[in-house]
Motif scaffolding. Structure first.
Motif, PDB file in Angstrom:
ATOM      1  N   SER A 137     -16.478  -9.501   7.970  1.00  0.00           N
ATOM      2  CA  SER A 137     -16.318  -8.056   7.753  1.00  0.00           C
ATOM      3  C   SER A 137     -16.414  -7.322   9.087  1.00  0.00           C
ATOM      4  N   TYR A 163      -8.791  -8.544  -0.151  1.00  0.00           N
ATOM      5  CA  TYR A 163     -10.227  -8.383   0.087  1.00  0.00           C
ATOM      6  C   TYR A 163     -10.479  -8.784   1.530  1.00  0.00           C
ATOM      7  N   ASN A 227      -7.493 -13.774  -2.336  1.00  0.00           N
ATOM      8  CA  ASN A 227      -8.674 -13.192  -2.965  1.00  0.00           C
ATOM      9  C   ASN A 227      -8.465 -12.617  -4.348  1.00  0.00           C
ATOM     10  N   ASP A 255      -6.176 -11.880   9.071  1.00  0.00           N
ATOM     11  CA  ASP A 255      -7.538 -12.255   8.678  1.00  0.00           C
ATOM     12  C   ASP A 255      -7.482 -13.663   8.067  1.00  0.00           C
ATOM     13  N   HIS A 258     -10.313 -16.960   4.931  1.00  0.00           N
ATOM     14  CA  HIS A 258     -10.087 -17.983   3.904  1.00  0.00           C
ATOM     15  C   HIS A 258      -8.954 -18.935   4.290  1.00  0.00           C
ATOM     16  N   LYS A 282     -17.023 -17.029   8.143  1.00  0.00           N
ATOM     17  CA  LYS A 282     -17.521 -18.003   7.162  1.00  0.00           C
ATOM     18  C   LYS A 282     -17.575 -19.425   7.730  1.00  0.00           C
TER      19      LYS A 282
HETATM   20  C1  LIG Z   1     -10.136 -12.719   3.756  1.00  0.00           C
HETATM   21  C2  LIG Z   1     -11.567 -12.309   3.901  1.00  0.00           C
HETATM   22  N1  LIG Z   1     -11.935 -11.541   4.943  1.00  0.00           N
HETATM   23  C3  LIG Z   1     -13.190 -11.152   5.127  1.00  0.00           C
HETATM   24  C4  LIG Z   1     -14.174 -11.507   4.244  1.00  0.00           C
HETATM   25  C5  LIG Z   1     -15.581 -11.049   4.464  1.00  0.00           C
HETATM   26  O1  LIG Z   1     -16.380 -12.064   4.914  1.00  0.00           O
HETATM   27  P1  LIG Z   1     -17.940 -11.789   5.107  1.00  0.00           P
HETATM   28  O2  LIG Z   1     -18.473 -11.607   3.735  1.00  0.00           O
HETATM   29  O3  LIG Z   1     -18.418 -13.023   5.768  1.00  0.00           O
HETATM   30  O4  LIG Z   1     -18.077 -10.580   5.931  1.00  0.00           O
HETATM   31  C6  LIG Z   1     -13.856 -12.302   3.146  1.00  0.00           C
HETATM   32  C7  LIG Z   1     -14.890 -12.699   2.175  1.00  0.00           C
HETATM   33  O5  LIG Z   1     -14.645 -13.299   1.167  1.00  0.00           O
HETATM   34  C8  LIG Z   1     -12.512 -12.712   2.972  1.00  0.00           C
HETATM   35  O6  LIG Z   1     -12.147 -13.462   1.931  1.00  0.00           O
END
Ligand SMILES: Cc1ncc(COP(=O)(O)O)c(C=O)c1O
Length: 471
Positions: A137, A163, A227, A255, A258, A282
């Motif tokens: 995030s 997401y 997501n 991003d 995932h 992650k």
């Molecule tokens: C594509 C994507 N970006 C960002 C995030 C956010 O990750 P975090 O919760 O580690 O901040 C997620 C969480 O599932 C995600 O799926």
């Protein structure tokens, strides 16, 4: 599908939920106790989302297996919603992190591992400059902030059904063509009409129309949506996205939090994308909270024009970029990322995970076809997902049409009751380097018995209905 299916699903769900209760008395008690201290009964609100009505209390996890306090062993395809894509307790990470803890976890100083990690990030993911955060995030927020600094534009464009973590600009969705808050999320005093735009994935004209006004600082996108159900880009769509972004002076932030599961360099490297920003989190920390944002040469240079790079002859640099993170780039994070990239998520590991996921997807399709169910199985690298409509979705609206909340809840709890864990808010299965055929076979056996049970119930309901209406 039979018309009595919804009732059958509700009945089975009730039965499976009571079975879950009976199987997990200690987990249940622990969640009840948790209500006294936690807003949602457990340390994170996500943990209340499990279909059994309460989360398992975990005792230990190792590799692709998890053990709960009620003494049950699970094949874990949730893997901490990708946070544990390295597997639980990967040896190399445990060793590196333990040693680094003993040498100092967070120092506000770089360690020697930093050079190896910086070089490897550029080599793997293709972008020359990198920054650390403590979550994906935060890495997304950093990319957005830098995009605004250098474009002078306010808006961020995201895709319907996306997401990206706790990114305010991304909490939006499309409803009947209008931008609304996603999942009824509180707007948090943010004027989304001012800072966000949202269009459907795979809709080139809508994207063109949204970017041509040249008021969007960056598009924040997963290259393959994961997501809200897995949605693949149409052939040529990502080329169009890159071309339109370039032509309209919009930066592109990919991003890969995932989609890193696509391969060693993420979807970007697998498909030769050329984003301005690359975000990952992650799994890349092997369980230690890490987010990373990479940027291109031209973005970095534009940023240094706005916020000059430190001059090595000056003693200090006063300007900062406006985002924090005292523990970002900590010695512990850097040691963990080195261990992950050097020893865990290697080319060989990805080859194993991708082969296993591909085999699993093929066998799932056979089971589903054998039972004549109108379900679709998506596959990307180490990730597989069942969707409850016959065709591949092209956007979130297609996914929404195929969604079946009660059926998905039933599947989740049915699988848990038979020793298989799936992320509660997806029907996605993720492989880690230690997932093996015994895990995927366990999943397939349960899927097969689920389809048999479901159809058996549908048939016996139909018989009951027929005999009740017989004269
Ligand atoms: C594509 C994507 N970006 C960002 C995030 C956010 O990750 P975090 O919760 O580690 O901040 C997620 C969480 O599932 C995600 O799926």
């Amino acid at each position: 599908m039979s018309t009595n299916m919804p009732r059958v699903v509700q009945d089975m769900l009730r039965r499976e939920q009571s079975r879950f209760d009976v199987l997990h008395p200690k987990s249940k008690a622990s969640f009840q106790e948790g209500q006294a201290h936690y807003l949602y009964g457990a340390p994170s609100h996500w943990m209340r989302r499990w279909a059994g009505g309460f989360p398992l209390t975990a005792r230990s996890a190792r590799g692709a297996r998890l053990h709960c306090v009620d003494g049950i062993d699970y094949a874990d395809f949730c893997l901490g919603d990708t946070g544990a894509m390295c597997g639980h307790g990967p040896e190399a990470v445990t060793r590196a992190v333990s040693e680094q803890l003993g040498r100092g976890a967070t120092l506000m100083l770089p360690t020697e591992d930093a050079q190896w990690v910086g070089t490897e990030l550029s080599r793997r993911f293709g972008l020359p400059y990198w920054g650390f955060t403590t979550s994906a995030s935060d890495a997304n927020r950093a990319a957005i902030r830098i995009a605004r600094i250098i474009t002078g534009r306010e808006k961020v464009l995201v895709f319907n059904g996306c997401y990206h973590g706790s990114v305010e600009e991304a909490h939006v969705a499309l409803q009947d063509g209008e931008m609304v808050m996603r999942n009824g999320i509180h707007p948090n005093a943010v004027d989304h009409a001012r800072v966000s735009k949202v269009v459907d994935f795979n809709d080139v004209p809508a994207l063109e129309a949204a970017l041509v006004s040249q008021d969007v600082a960056c598009v924040l996108a997963e290259p393959f949506m994961t997501n809200y159900g897995m949605v693949a880009p149409d052939p040529g769509y990502l080329d169009a996205l890159q071309e339109i972004a370039r032509r309209t002076g919009t930066l592109l932030a990919i991003d890969e939090t995932h989609t890193f599961s696509s391969g060693p360099g993420g979807y970007t490297a697998e498909h030769g994308l050329k984003p301005d920003f690359f975000v990952v989190g992650k799994a890349v920390g092997g369980g230690i909270p890490v987010g990373l944002y990479g940027m291109s040469q031209s973005v970095a240079e534009a940023m240094w024009r706005a916020v000059p790079k430190v001059n090595p002859t000056e003693v200090r640099q006063s300007a900062h970029l406006g985002f924090g993170g005292t523990l970002a780039g900590s010695a512990l994070q850097v040691a963990a990322v080195r261990a992950v990239l050097e020893n865990v998520l290697t080319i060989d590991a990805f080859a194993h995970m991708t082969r296993l996921a591909g085999d699993l997807a093929a066998k799932m399709r056979q089971v589903i076809a054998k039972h004549g169910l109108p379900w679709y199985v998506a596959h990307l690298g180490a990730r597989v997902e069942t969707m409850y409509a016959p065709d591949a979705p092209r956007d979130a609206r297609d996914v929404a049409r195929g969604r079946d909340g009660p059926l998905e809840s039933l599947l989740h709890v049915y699988f848990m009751n038979r020793g298989v864990l799936i992320t509660p808010f997806h029907s996605m299965l993720l492989m880690c380097p230690s997932t093996d055929e015994s895990d995927t076979q366990r999943y397939l056996d349960v899927l097969n018995s689920f389809c048999e049970d479901l159809q058996g119930e549908v048939r016996s309901e139909a018989l009951k209905a027929r005999s009740a209406s017989a004269p």
